[in-house]
Design a protein around this motif. Structure first.
Motif, PDB file in Angstrom:
ATOM      1  N   MET A   1     -15.715  60.298  34.873  1.00 24.68           N
ATOM      2  CA  MET A   1     -15.150  60.660  33.574  1.00 24.68           C
ATOM      3  C   MET A   1     -15.854  59.954  32.426  1.00 24.68           C
ATOM      4  N   ASP A   2     -16.362  58.756  32.686  1.00 20.74           N
ATOM      5  CA  ASP A   2     -17.048  58.013  31.619  1.00 20.74           C
ATOM      6  C   ASP A   2     -18.256  58.785  31.090  1.00 20.74           C
ATOM      7  N   ALA A   3     -19.007  59.391  32.001  1.00 25.84           N
ATOM      8  CA  ALA A   3     -20.194  60.146  31.587  1.00 25.84           C
ATOM      9  C   ALA A   3     -19.798  61.370  30.764  1.00 25.84           C
ATOM     10  N   VAL A   4     -18.733  62.059  31.185  1.00 27.85           N
ATOM     11  CA  VAL A   4     -18.273  63.244  30.452  1.00 27.85           C
ATOM     12  C   VAL A   4     -17.763  62.843  29.070  1.00 27.85           C
ATOM     13  N   LEU A   5     -17.083  61.700  29.006  1.00 28.52           N
ATOM     14  CA  LEU A   5     -16.584  61.227  27.721  1.00 28.52           C
ATOM     15  C   LEU A   5     -17.738  60.880  26.782  1.00 28.52           C
ATOM     16  N   SER A   6     -18.760  60.223  27.302  1.00 33.71           N
ATOM     17  CA  SER A   6     -19.932  59.893  26.482  1.00 33.71           C
ATOM     18  C   SER A   6     -20.609  61.152  25.961  1.00 33.71           C
ATOM     19  N   ASP A   7     -20.723  62.169  26.816  1.00 34.61           N
ATOM     20  CA  ASP A   7     -21.338  63.436  26.397  1.00 34.61           C
ATOM     21  C   ASP A   7     -20.502  64.112  25.314  1.00 34.61           C
ATOM     22  N   TYR A   8     -19.176  64.051  25.460  1.00 35.73           N
ATOM     23  CA  TYR A   8     -18.308  64.697  24.472  1.00 35.73           C
ATOM     24  C   TYR A   8     -18.388  63.993  23.120  1.00 35.73           C
ATOM     25  N   LEU A   9     -18.410  62.668  23.127  1.00 34.81           N
ATOM     26  CA  LEU A   9     -18.497  61.926  21.871  1.00 34.81           C
ATOM     27  C   LEU A   9     -19.844  62.184  21.182  1.00 34.81           C
ATOM     28  N   ALA A  10     -20.904  62.296  21.983  1.00 33.52           N
ATOM     29  CA  ALA A  10     -22.216  62.645  21.419  1.00 33.52           C
ATOM     30  C   ALA A  10     -22.181  64.046  20.822  1.00 33.52           C
ATOM     31  N   HIS A  11     -21.479  64.962  21.478  1.00 31.01           N
ATOM     32  CA  HIS A  11     -21.316  66.323  20.962  1.00 31.01           C
ATOM     33  C   HIS A  11     -20.605  66.314  19.615  1.00 31.01           C
ATOM     34  N   LEU A  12     -19.549  65.503  19.495  1.00 30.04           N
ATOM     35  CA  LEU A  12     -18.804  65.417  18.235  1.00 30.04           C
ATOM     36  C   LEU A  12     -19.680  64.863  17.116  1.00 30.04           C
ATOM     37  N   ARG A  13     -20.459  63.859  17.462  1.00 33.57           N
ATOM     38  CA  ARG A  13     -21.258  63.166  16.440  1.00 33.57           C
ATOM     39  C   ARG A  13     -22.468  63.984  16.017  1.00 33.57           C
ATOM     40  N   VAL A  14     -23.158  64.584  16.979  1.00 33.28           N
ATOM     41  CA  VAL A  14     -24.431  65.244  16.696  1.00 33.28           C
ATOM     42  C   VAL A  14     -24.238  66.727  16.365  1.00 33.28           C
ATOM     43  N   GLU A  15     -23.536  67.450  17.225  1.00 36.00           N
ATOM     44  CA  GLU A  15     -23.442  68.895  17.063  1.00 36.00           C
ATOM     45  C   GLU A  15     -22.365  69.300  16.061  1.00 36.00           C
ATOM     46  N   ARG A  16     -21.234  68.589  16.057  1.00 33.38           N
ATOM     47  CA  ARG A  16     -20.175  68.946  15.121  1.00 33.38           C
ATOM     48  C   ARG A  16     -20.247  68.130  13.837  1.00 33.38           C
ATOM     49  N   GLY A  17     -21.073  67.089  13.822  1.00 31.84           N
ATOM     50  CA  GLY A  17     -21.298  66.328  12.612  1.00 31.84           C
ATOM     51  C   GLY A  17     -20.107  65.525  12.133  1.00 31.84           C
ATOM     52  N   LEU A  18     -19.227  65.083  13.046  1.00 38.04           N
ATOM     53  CA  LEU A  18     -18.078  64.290  12.631  1.00 38.04           C
ATOM     54  C   LEU A  18     -18.532  62.909  12.170  1.00 38.04           C
ATOM     55  N   SER A  19     -17.755  62.319  11.288  1.00 36.55           N
ATOM     56  CA  SER A  19     -18.115  61.015  10.735  1.00 36.55           C
ATOM     57  C   SER A  19     -17.993  59.926  11.789  1.00 36.55           C
ATOM     58  N   VAL A  20     -18.563  58.779  11.487  1.00 33.53           N
ATOM     59  CA  VAL A  20     -18.482  57.631  12.395  1.00 33.53           C
ATOM     60  C   VAL A  20     -17.033  57.231  12.613  1.00 33.53           C
ATOM     61  N   ASN A  21     -16.227  57.221  11.536  1.00 31.02           N
ATOM     62  CA  ASN A  21     -14.827  56.815  11.651  1.00 31.02           C
ATOM     63  C   ASN A  21     -14.025  57.791  12.504  1.00 31.02           C
ATOM     64  N   THR A  22     -14.245  59.094  12.305  1.00 31.33           N
ATOM     65  CA  THR A  22     -13.524  60.094  13.093  1.00 31.33           C
ATOM     66  C   THR A  22     -13.924  60.022  14.560  1.00 31.33           C
ATOM     67  N   THR A  23     -15.207  59.861  14.820  1.00 34.81           N
ATOM     68  CA  THR A  23     -15.672  59.740  16.202  1.00 34.81           C
ATOM     69  C   THR A  23     -15.087  58.499  16.868  1.00 34.81           C
ATOM     70  N   ALA A  24     -14.997  57.414  16.122  1.00 41.58           N
ATOM     71  CA  ALA A  24     -14.406  56.175  16.670  1.00 41.58           C
ATOM     72  C   ALA A  24     -12.940  56.390  17.015  1.00 41.58           C
ATOM     73  N   ALA A  25     -12.216  57.164  16.194  1.00 41.90           N
ATOM     74  CA  ALA A  25     -10.809  57.445  16.482  1.00 41.90           C
ATOM     75  C   ALA A  25     -10.677  58.271  17.756  1.00 41.90           C
ATOM     76  N   TYR A  26     -11.559  59.268  17.928  1.00 35.81           N
ATOM     77  CA  TYR A  26     -11.569  60.055  19.172  1.00 35.81           C
ATOM     78  C   TYR A  26     -11.855  59.144  20.364  1.00 35.81           C
ATOM     79  N   ARG A  27     -12.793  58.215  20.193  1.00 31.35           N
ATOM     80  CA  ARG A  27     -13.153  57.325  21.288  1.00 31.35           C
ATOM     81  C   ARG A  27     -11.948  56.469  21.718  1.00 31.35           C
ATOM     82  N   ARG A  28     -11.218  55.939  20.749  1.00 31.67           N
ATOM     83  CA  ARG A  28     -10.049  55.120  21.074  1.00 31.67           C
ATOM     84  C   ARG A  28      -8.974  55.935  21.789  1.00 31.67           C
ATOM     85  N   ASP A  29      -8.682  57.120  21.270  1.00 36.23           N
ATOM     86  CA  ASP A  29      -7.643  57.946  21.883  1.00 36.23           C
ATOM     87  C   ASP A  29      -8.017  58.366  23.296  1.00 36.23           C
ATOM     88  N   LEU A  30      -9.275  58.758  23.481  1.00 37.25           N
ATOM     89  CA  LEU A  30      -9.683  59.268  24.785  1.00 37.25           C
ATOM     90  C   LEU A  30      -9.916  58.150  25.793  1.00 37.25           C
TER      91      LEU A  30
END
Length: 306
Positions: free
Chosen positions: A1-30
């Motif tokens: 699951m760790d690898a899938v989570l890392s891929d998803y967070l990279a997707h949010l940051r790079v492909e969806r262009g979410l901010s650093v703060n929003t991505t950090a919030a997703y990281r904490r929740d997930l």
């Protein structure tokens, strides 16, 4: 699951262009969700069931997973993160189904945003100015700009000098890196000009002495970009000096900005654009009638009110 989570967070940051703060919030929740699944014996998202997701929401609502209990609004945010992760896993062919799709978010009480009165805002802004020292000029410019633009605290402390256009508008970068240009009132424009001319050069020199240089508009005493935490502290000190009994946060100024504009006759679509809301539905909460406004209209209009 760790690898899938890392891929998803990279997707949010790079492909969806979410901010650093929003991505950090997703990281904490997930990360909390992944820890719960691991403790429940689920070592892959493919093994997660709808009952697991529902049980997780119940656990975080009561703090039964060892973390702090979450409010209904925080639970809804956590569920949104969980749903996004499962949708991503299914789209990538890692799972066959989305176990979170039918899980209902907890019911939230719809509250009116807390806004200060115009008089309270004036007292707050006056209290931010303690003289001609660089920090005092910076603090006044910071709070004037927060109220004048309705910007989020992360947007305002993220401003560079080049984002301020001749003192009459600023270029803010909101969620997802979306850019918007917001007018600046004369009070904020004058405060920012005074800060740029009489205060920022001395703060810049403090950084230059340490071999640092930054394009940031608002600087701390070491010449670095002012942090969100420091900006919070600036607001709290001003609120205490102004004698404001109610809790005041940077978002309080954002709420006040929207409420005062609508009370002054601004169109809700214009306020939506100024706030950077993706949907007018988010902005429409400010059009809800407050109990005080109901009482005032009743007292003025009903023949037996007085």
């Amino acid at each position: 699951m760790d690898a899938v989570l890392s891929d998803y967070l990279a997707h949010l940051r790079v492909e969806r262009g979410l901010s650093v703060n929003t991505t950090a919030a997703y990281r904490r929740d997930l990360a909390r969700y992944a820890a719960y699944l691991t403790a429940a014996g689920r070592d892959s998202l493919a093994h997660v069931t709808e009952a697991d997701v529902d049980a997780y929401l119940g656990a975080v609502r009561e703090g039964e997973d060892g973390g702090r209990p979450l409010s209904p609004s925080s639970c809804a945010r956590a569920l949104a993160a969980v749903r996004g992760w499962h949708r991503f896993a299914r789209a990538e062919g890692l799972t066959d189904v989305d176990p979170s799709a039918e899980v209902a978010a907890p019911t939230q009480v719809r509250r009116l945003p807390h806004a200060l009165s115009i008089d309270a805002v004036a007292r707050l802004l006056a209290a931010a100015s303690g003289g001609e020292e660089p920090v005092a000029l910076r603090d006044r410019a910071l709070l004037e700009l927060l109220y004048s633009t309705g910007g989020r605290i992360s947007e305002v402390v993220g401003l560079d000098v080049d984002d301020v256009a001749d003192g009459d508008a600023v270029r803010l970068f909101g969620k997802g890196g979306k850019e918007r240009v917001v007018p600046v009132g004369s009070y904020a424009g004058d405060a920012v000009s005074a800060y740029l001319v009489r205060a920022r050069p001395s703060l810049v020199s403090a950084g230059a002495a340490r071999g640092r240089s930054t394009p940031a508009l608002f600087l701390n005493t070491r010449g670095n970009r002012l942090s969100r935490q420091s900006a919070w502290a600036v607001l709290q000190r001003a609120a205490e000096r102004a004698g404001l009994a109610e809790h005041v946060s940077p978002h309080t100024l954002r709420h006040s900005f929207a409420t005062h504009l609508l009370a002054g006759g601004a169109d809700v679509r214009v306020v939506q654009e100024l706030l950077g809301h993706a949907s007018v539905t988010t902005t429409q909460i400010y059009t809800m009638v407050t109990p005080d406004a109901l009482r005032e209209v009743y007292a003025a209009a009903h023949p037996r009110a007085l």
